[in-house]
Write a protein that holds these residues in place. Structure first.
Motif, mmCIF file in Angstrom:
data_model
loop_
_atom_site.group_PDB
_atom_site.id
_atom_site.type_symbol
_atom_site.label_atom_id
_atom_site.label_comp_id
_atom_site.label_asym_id
_atom_site.label_seq_id
_atom_site.Cartn_x
_atom_site.Cartn_y
_atom_site.Cartn_z
ATOM 1 N N THR A 19 0.838 -1.184 0.000
ATOM 2 C CA THR A 19 0.000 0.000 0.000
ATOM 3 C C THR A 19 0.878 1.240 0.000
ATOM 4 O O THR A 19 1.859 1.310 0.726
ATOM 5 C CB THR A 19 -0.905 0.014 1.242
ATOM 6 N N ALA A 20 0.493 2.229 -0.817
ATOM 7 C CA ALA A 20 1.269 3.462 -0.874
ATOM 8 C C ALA A 20 1.271 4.141 0.489
ATOM 9 O O ALA A 20 0.285 4.129 1.220
ATOM 10 C CB ALA A 20 0.690 4.380 -1.939
ATOM 11 N N ARG A 21 2.386 4.762 0.829
ATOM 12 C CA ARG A 21 2.550 5.448 2.103
ATOM 13 C C ARG A 21 1.686 6.699 2.131
ATOM 14 O O ARG A 21 1.516 7.380 1.108
ATOM 15 C CB ARG A 21 4.022 5.814 2.276
ATOM 16 N N ALA A 22 1.159 7.047 3.287
ATOM 17 C CA ALA A 22 0.374 8.264 3.453
ATOM 18 C C ALA A 22 1.072 9.176 4.454
ATOM 19 O O ALA A 22 1.681 8.710 5.418
ATOM 20 C CB ALA A 22 -1.036 7.949 3.944
ATOM 21 N N ALA A 23 0.973 10.479 4.218
ATOM 22 C CA ALA A 23 1.514 11.431 5.185
ATOM 23 C C ALA A 23 0.629 11.455 6.418
ATOM 24 O O ALA A 23 -0.595 11.284 6.318
ATOM 25 C CB ALA A 23 1.577 12.816 4.559
ATOM 26 N N PRO A 24 1.187 11.638 7.612
ATOM 27 C CA PRO A 24 0.351 11.744 8.817
ATOM 28 C C PRO A 24 -0.666 12.879 8.662
ATOM 29 O O PRO A 24 -0.381 13.895 8.019
ATOM 30 C CB PRO A 24 1.367 12.061 9.922
ATOM 31 N N LEU A 75 1.227 13.116 -4.047
ATOM 32 C CA LEU A 75 2.241 12.615 -3.122
ATOM 33 C C LEU A 75 2.610 11.162 -3.399
ATOM 34 O O LEU A 75 3.663 10.695 -2.958
ATOM 35 C CB LEU A 75 1.745 12.751 -1.677
ATOM 36 N N ASP A 76 1.751 10.447 -4.121
ATOM 37 C CA ASP A 76 2.041 9.047 -4.453
ATOM 38 C C ASP A 76 2.893 8.904 -5.707
ATOM 39 O O ASP A 76 3.364 7.798 -6.008
ATOM 40 C CB ASP A 76 0.737 8.267 -4.660
ATOM 41 N N ASP A 77 3.069 9.980 -6.453
ATOM 42 C CA ASP A 77 3.794 9.893 -7.716
ATOM 43 C C ASP A 77 5.284 9.643 -7.479
ATOM 44 O O ASP A 77 5.915 10.294 -6.637
ATOM 45 C CB ASP A 77 3.635 11.183 -8.520
ATOM 46 N N ALA A 78 5.839 8.726 -8.251
ATOM 47 C CA ALA A 78 7.262 8.411 -8.156
ATOM 48 C C ALA A 78 8.069 9.310 -9.078
ATOM 49 O O ALA A 78 7.698 9.527 -10.236
ATOM 50 C CB ALA A 78 7.502 6.946 -8.508
ATOM 51 N N PHE A 79 9.167 9.836 -8.562
ATOM 52 C CA PHE A 79 10.134 10.617 -9.324
ATOM 53 C C PHE A 79 11.455 9.858 -9.352
ATOM 54 O O PHE A 79 11.800 9.147 -8.414
ATOM 55 C CB PHE A 79 10.383 11.974 -8.661
ATOM 56 N N HIS A 80 12.221 10.065 -10.397
ATOM 57 C CA HIS A 80 13.536 9.449 -10.527
ATOM 58 C C HIS A 80 14.525 10.156 -9.602
ATOM 59 O O HIS A 80 14.531 11.372 -9.514
ATOM 60 C CB HIS A 80 13.996 9.571 -11.984
ATOM 61 N N ILE A 81 15.384 9.383 -8.899
ATOM 62 C CA ILE A 81 16.331 9.996 -7.967
ATOM 63 C C ILE A 81 17.788 9.857 -8.406
ATOM 64 O O ILE A 81 18.692 10.258 -7.674
ATOM 65 C CB ILE A 81 16.163 9.455 -6.538
ATOM 66 N N GLY A 82 18.046 9.304 -9.599
ATOM 67 C CA GLY A 82 19.408 9.265 -10.122
ATOM 68 C C GLY A 82 20.405 8.707 -9.135
ATOM 69 O O GLY A 82 20.231 7.637 -8.546
ATOM 70 N N SER A 83 21.472 9.465 -8.886
ATOM 71 C CA SER A 83 22.567 8.982 -8.056
ATOM 72 C C SER A 83 22.224 8.899 -6.578
ATOM 73 O O SER A 83 23.050 8.426 -5.786
ATOM 74 C CB SER A 83 23.804 9.862 -8.242
ATOM 75 N N GLY A 84 21.024 9.326 -6.183
ATOM 76 C CA GLY A 84 20.557 9.005 -4.846
ATOM 77 C C GLY A 84 20.512 7.506 -4.619
ATOM 78 O O GLY A 84 20.500 7.026 -3.482
#
Length: 395
Positions: A19-24, A75-84
């Motif tokens: 399940t996708a994480r939710a912010a408090p 907030l559920d959308d995934a972004f690329h983090i490259g060298s992270g």
């Protein structure tokens, strides 16, 4: 992390069962900070979060998945983090060291005994610690590396076989400097470290990271390659900058990310909330579950190995000053009396930044779906703004 325009297949691996994480519910909205930056810096989208004592205290995501369209990010959308991604590779190596499958001083020759006889003599003695700290004497990305990445698409086998092939093809090249003598940011070094982990564990790096990091930390949105699926705009698209300065979206496909063989150096994507959970776990420095490694191993990953000479020409997403640990940079900022663990990452179409302060159990993450200097300026400004408003020094 540099993206290369090469023919090949991009992959996306997700942990869809979670399940996708939710912010408090009491987390503050960062939208008032984020919205003005979209227009100011010409960004398609921007997401960020702050974590204190393992809890997300502020988060936000604004803008569009695709420039010029009404496709709001969430907030559920995934972004690329490259060298992270590099910190995930170093953590995986730490896990295998604790299991006795590798050592910090395991050499390239020991990790690849079948290739050792044909290796350059200098490369044989390069250690995992040196690969993970960019002090192994390998050059920064160059034409030989680019050529081998292109050739990798024509090789048979799974990704672990391709990475071993890359190590073998490179292994006759002379080192650029004696091992341990200086810092040189090397994506190849991280591919080698990832390939050594694959050899030691008998699985691909992607399988290992998904099972040993994504799963235990509950990073449900995390995967590899472009965040959006082929033919769809179901996640933020990366953007390149056209000559007139406007963003141009790049769909998932052969030019939508780095070649997949680069995985250990930078192909992970995940949502800002999952990115925050990852950063918050590091900020705890072993004080919270899951106990993926012993606290002393985590502290070793975070400890400086080498001081970097200033690199004013460092590309966005690569370190330009400070120190380097194992998958983490160490940096001072004028807006804090305490130093930070920090790493940026970019495949030139996206930019992400993770900033961690273990001494105060605080972390910040931020992501945008465009690369380049203006994205870097925006994320650096955003980091200062979030820290001043939500950081532990605000009181």
């Amino acid at each position: 992390m540099r993206r290369r325009m090469l023919l090949g297949q991009a992959i996306t691996i997700c942990l869809a069962a979670r399940t996708a994480r939710a912010a408090p519910p009491d987390a503050a909205s960062l939208a008032p900070l984020l919205h003005p930056m979209l227009g100011q810096h010409g960004l398609p989208a921007l997401a960020a979060a702050a974590v204190q004592n393992g809890r997300i205290i502020a988060a936000g995501a604004v803008g569009t998945r695709r420039w010029g369209t009404d496709a709001p990010v969430t907030l559920d959308d995934a972004f690329h983090i490259g060298s992270g991604t590099k910190a995930m590779t170093s953590l995986l190596v730490g896990m295998l060291i604790e299991q006795g499958r590798l050592r910090w001083d395991t050499t390239v020759a020991e990790a690849f005994p079948d290739l050792a006889a044909g290796m350059d003599a200098g490369l044989r003695g390069v250690t995992l610690t040196q690969l993970l700290s960019h002090t192994g004497g390998l050059p920064s990305d160059n034409e030989v590396f680019d050529r081998l990445l292109g050739q990798s698409f024509l090789q048979p086998g799974n990704l672990d076989a391709l990475r071993t092939w890359l190590v073998g093809q490179w292994s006759t090249q002379p080192l650029a400097s004696p091992p341990g003598s200086r810092f040189a940011y090397s994506n190849l070094g991280y591919i080698m470290a990832g390939a050594a982990a694959e050899r030691a564990a008998g699985s691909t790096w992607e399988e290992l990271v998904a099972a040993r990091i994504f799963g235990p930390l509950g990073l449900a949105t995390a995967g590899f390659g472009p965040a959006a699926r082929l033919g769809r705009v179901d996640a933020p698209l990366g953007h390149q900058i056209k000559p007139d300065g406007t963003p141009e979206p790049v769909l998932a496909g052969p030019n939508g990310d780095n070649p997949v063989i680069i995985g250990p150096a930078g192909t992970v994507h995940l949502s800002v909330l999952d990115f925050a959970a990852w950063a918050g776990w590091h900020a705890g420095e072993g004080r919270r579950s899951p106990a993926l490694v012993r606290p002393e191993t985590l502290r070793r990953l975070h400890a400086q190995v080498v001081a970097m000479p200033p690199r004013p020409d460092a590309a966005p997403g690569t370190p330009g000053r400070g120190g380097y640990a194992l998958g983490w940079g160490l940096l001072d900022h004028p807006w804090s009396t305490e130093p930070f663990l920090q790493h940026a990452g970019s495949n030139t179409l996206n930019l992400a930044l993770v900033v961690v302060q273990p001494t105060r159990d605080f972390a910040m993450v931020m992501q945008t779906n465009i690369g380049g200097a203006r994205a870097e300026t925006a994320l650096n400004a955003l980091a200062e703004a979030i820290y001043r408003q939500y950081g532990p020094a605000r009181a």
